[in-house]
Design an enzyme around this catalytic site. Structure first.
Site, mmCIF file in Angstrom:
data_model
loop_
_atom_site.group_PDB
_atom_site.id
_atom_site.type_symbol
_atom_site.label_atom_id
_atom_site.label_comp_id
_atom_site.label_asym_id
_atom_site.label_seq_id
_atom_site.Cartn_x
_atom_site.Cartn_y
_atom_site.Cartn_z
ATOM 1 N N ASP A 18 -29.072 -13.240 18.141
ATOM 2 C CA ASP A 18 -28.533 -12.039 18.802
ATOM 3 C C ASP A 18 -27.263 -11.505 18.012
ATOM 4 O OD1 ASP A 18 -26.870 -13.956 19.418
ATOM 5 O OD2 ASP A 18 -26.664 -13.601 21.317
ATOM 6 N N ARG A 46 -23.942 -10.268 26.401
ATOM 7 C CA ARG A 46 -24.963 -9.480 25.680
ATOM 8 C C ARG A 46 -24.728 -7.999 26.113
ATOM 9 N NH1 ARG A 46 -30.116 -12.633 23.948
ATOM 10 N NH2 ARG A 46 -30.499 -10.261 23.416
ATOM 11 N N TYR A 74 -24.202 -21.166 25.147
ATOM 12 C CA TYR A 74 -24.543 -22.005 23.984
ATOM 13 C C TYR A 74 -23.868 -23.518 24.639
ATOM 14 C CZ TYR A 74 -26.284 -19.013 20.357
ATOM 15 O OH TYR A 74 -26.938 -17.913 19.660
ATOM 16 N N PRO A 91 -26.648 -22.152 14.989
ATOM 17 C CA PRO A 91 -26.669 -20.518 15.231
ATOM 18 C C PRO A 91 -25.308 -20.012 15.895
ATOM 19 C CG PRO A 91 -27.628 -21.853 17.159
ATOM 20 C CD PRO A 91 -27.080 -22.723 16.332
#
Length: 715
Positions: free
Chosen positions: A53, A283, A291, A381
């Site tokens: 993302d 987002r 996370y 990530p």
């Protein structure tokens, strides 16, 4: 499996296996440059929510470079408009009493490093925009072919020619049912693609079934495997992954949060006292990605195969993925974020992974079959690097494929791909190794940092974590990838500044331009129309090299005009590098384009004062007006322009810069006839003489306005 004699055959210049962001980026290059290619993927086509993302500064610069003003379709620059900006980073950790509190806030970007900064957006949208651009650039001739799986690959080592179809790949069309990844429950998840062995089992189960019409033998000049962390292509080439997995298990979930946590719409790094760590990524719309470090995750009984253990990476056992659920991830998040409250609604995606860092021992075989993206390197990530570095791998390779397939450059330039991108991969792993361990470790409590007589480990120094994050910002942005000396980069005369080796090497004639790195953009003014624009926007990704001539202040230093006029004489010679490497009857600037950026006030000089080579005329007598710029002055809106200051170029001495099609600075030479000869020497190392390559004469009666959106390379 049917006999090869009964299977249909086809040919293409480049075959791309894997239509994730890396494979699609290479395909965009090939489509933009007019190269015949195919791209296949074993997925049926649905792009699930979630996945990567984060988009870094360099990725947006690349998207912008494929988004020229003349295009009448929505191109990749929409990513910038549709994404959620990441403006701020907050660090949370236990105070002296062990209670979670905000430690600091910093910008989540480095001002001045790029005109873009990090944003977040659903990977599926990025893939859709890439696919749309491929279809537009190829005029509908190329689309991702789904669902296809590769069955076998063979390199004919006896074929040495650049244009030989030396690679054979047998592919098989599979059913849509098989191509749709298995899901667990109603919520989309990424668990199906996180574990080693799953893809191998899929191939083993389905390679031999099907009818003869399901198979095809594709013969290609070059092949790119962009097929993920457990790459089939990499395994067929016997390329190993070196590295290790940690014991840190992380869960990821996309939710709409219901919370009183004050920084929920900022990027946050949270270290709790005893419940682990969490990163919050706000987002688009009201979604947040969490996370979360999972304290305990059950392992499968057979611990012989580690999660992500491909290529010898060490692990103590494979995660029992059935035990990772959205509920378990959110439950852990609630513990980490105490004393604040957190509930989740509208859960849209989740996954789990085990942190590991690995790099492939090689990025190609025989200069014919290449790998990119996760097939080359895997890591955690949280630094927002996976999709970005993967696309940037392919951005490095795609135009090199185009130059070789068009017969413009020698095959040797493909070797620079591994030289340049393997170093980036190792730098990424080093950064991620340090960052992920500091993120995952138990925090040091300020009052317990050095208790007298204590034998306990003090834990992660959160000041160190903060510094690693800040220092890693430049690397994470993707803007400082530094390519080594090679046939495509010449750092002669460039040196590191004292005490600033990590900042790159600089030539004294352009002492703020790091040679080997991408060219930072700044404003210039159009000589013909006084339009304020970014210089790099006049260097779009279309496969062409640029020679940037900075002749200084032509009004104040009249002798610089003499040098510019001598350039015209040299470039009009039949053996000049412009004519030598451009096919006969092609547009004059269709392989190497010359841009002139002077330092005089625009109104002090007339457009037609400039020699002919700066404003070439085509077969219809049309002038190219958009290659001369003023790099000093003030726009009508008051914006000050001084690109000479930005690049550290003296306004009397001037300079010449060579920029590759990916805008990385290849060489800096002096503004002189001798410097122009050095430019010729640069191209002579790898470009192929085109004076015997005669294209059909152009028809003067044809309306060719579409040339602005069609491929521009050697046409």
């Amino acid at each position: 499996m049917p006999s090869l004699k009964t299977i249909k055959e086809s040919r293409t210049d480049v075959l791309i296996i894997g239509a994730g962001p890396s494979g699609l980026m290479c395909a965009v290059w090939l489509a933009r440059c007019g190269i015949p290619f195919r791209i296949i993927d074993k997925r049926a086509g649905k792009i699930y929510a979630g996945q990567a993302d984060g988009l870094q500064s360099r990725s947006f610069e690349i998207f912008q470079s494929f988004s020229e003003d003349q295009f009448d379709f929505v191109t990749l620059d929409k990513a910038w408009k549709a994404s959620n900006d990441m403006m701020e980073m907050s660090f949370w950790s236990p105070n002296e009493k062990g209670v979670l509190g905000r430690k600091s806030r910093i910008p989540d970007f480095i001002p001045g490093i790029s005109r873009f900064h990090e944003c977040v957006i659903h990977q599926g949208k990025i893939e859709n925009w890439l696919q749309n651009s491929i279809e537009e650039f190829s005029e509908g001739k190329v689309k991702v072919e789904r669902p296809y799986m590769p069955v076998s690959i063979k390199i004919d080592e006896t074929m040495k020619g650049d244009q030989d179809y030396a690679v054979e790949v047998l592919v098989k069309k599979v059913s849509d049912d098989l191509a749709n990844p298995e899901q667990y429950g109603k919520i989309a998840n990424g668990l199906f693609r996180q574990f080693d062995g799953d893809q191998d089992k899929f191939y083993a189960d389905h390679v031999n079934d099907g009818n003869v019409e399901d198979f095809e033998l594709i013969k290609a000049k070059y092949v790119l495997g962009s097929d993920g962390a457990h790459s089939w292509v990499r395994k067929q080439l016997d390329i190993e992954m070196q590295g290790e997995s940690t014991d840190f298990i992380w869960g990821v979930v996309d939710i709409v949060p219901i919370t009183d946590f004050p920084d929920i719409r900022s990027r946050c790094a949270i270290h709790s006292k005893d419940s682990g760590s969490m990163m919050i990524i706000p987002r688009e719309n009201d979604i947040c990605r969490l996370y979360i470090q999972l304290k305990e995750v059950a392992r499968e009984e057979d611990g012989s195969e580690g999660a992500g253990a491909d290529g010898g990476a060490k692990s103590k056992g494979r995660i029992d993925r059935s035990k990772i659920t959205p509920e378990s991830i959110v439950r852990q998040a609630k513990e980490i974020i105490q004393p604040f409250n957190l509930d989740a609604t509208d859960v849209s995606w989740f996954t789990g992974y085990q942190i590991g860092q690995r790099v492939a021992t090689g990025f190609h075989r025989n200069n014919r079959v290449f790998i990119s993206g996760d097939a080359c390197h895997t890591h955690s990530p949280k630094a927002g690097q996976g999709m970005n570095v993967s696309m940037q791998d392919a951005y490095n390779l795609g135009y090199k494929f185009a130059l070789v397939c068009k017969g413009l450059a020698k095959q040797e330039i493909l070797q620079t791909y591994e030289l340049e991108r393997k170093k980036v991969a190792h730098d990424l792993i080093e950064f991620d190794h340090k960052f992920s361990r500091l993120f995952s470790g138990k925090p040091m409590i300020p009052s317990a940092e050095k208790l007298e007589g204590s034998n306990e480990d003090g834990g992660v120094d959160l000041d160190e974590f903060h510094q690693v994050y800040v220092q890693g910002g430049k690397f994470a942005s993707g803007t400082i990838s530094d390519y080594q000396d090679s046939i495509m980069v010449n750092k002669t005369g460039a040196k590191a500044r004292e005490g600033e080796e990590s900042e790159g090497v600089f030539h004294p004639l352009a002492n703020k331009v790091p040679v080997g790195r991408r060219l930072l953009s700044d404003f210039v003014l159009g000589q013909i129309d006084y339009k304020l624009l970014h210089l790099v926007d006049k260097m779009p990704s279309d496969g062409r090299f640029r020679v940037l001539i900075f002749p200084g202040d032509l009004q104040q230093f009249k002798s610089n005009w003499d040098i510019l006029n001598k350039f015209n004489d040299a470039l009009e010679e039949k053996d000049s590098f412009i004519k030598r490497y451009t096919p006969v009857n092609a547009f004059p600037s269709s392989v190497i384009e010359i841009l002139t950026i002077h330092a005089s006030t625009r109104n002090d000089i007339e457009f037609h004062d400039f020699p002919q080579f700066t404003r070439s005329i085509d077969f219809k007598g049309r002038t190219d007006y958009w290659r001369i710029f003023s790099g000093a002055g003030k726009a009508y809106d008051g914006t000050a322009v001084d690109i000479y200051k930005t690049y550290g170029i003296d306004k009397q001495a001037g300079a010449i810069l060579i920029a590759r099609p990916d805008t990385h600075v290849a060489q800096v030479v002096e503004f002189s006839v001798g410097g122009l000869k050095q430019v010729d020497e640069y191209f002579s190392k790898f470009m192929i003489d085109q004076r015997n390559n005669v294209l059909p004469e152009k028809d003067k009666s044809v309306n060719d306005a579409i040339r602005f959106v069609q491929p521009k390379l050697a046409v």
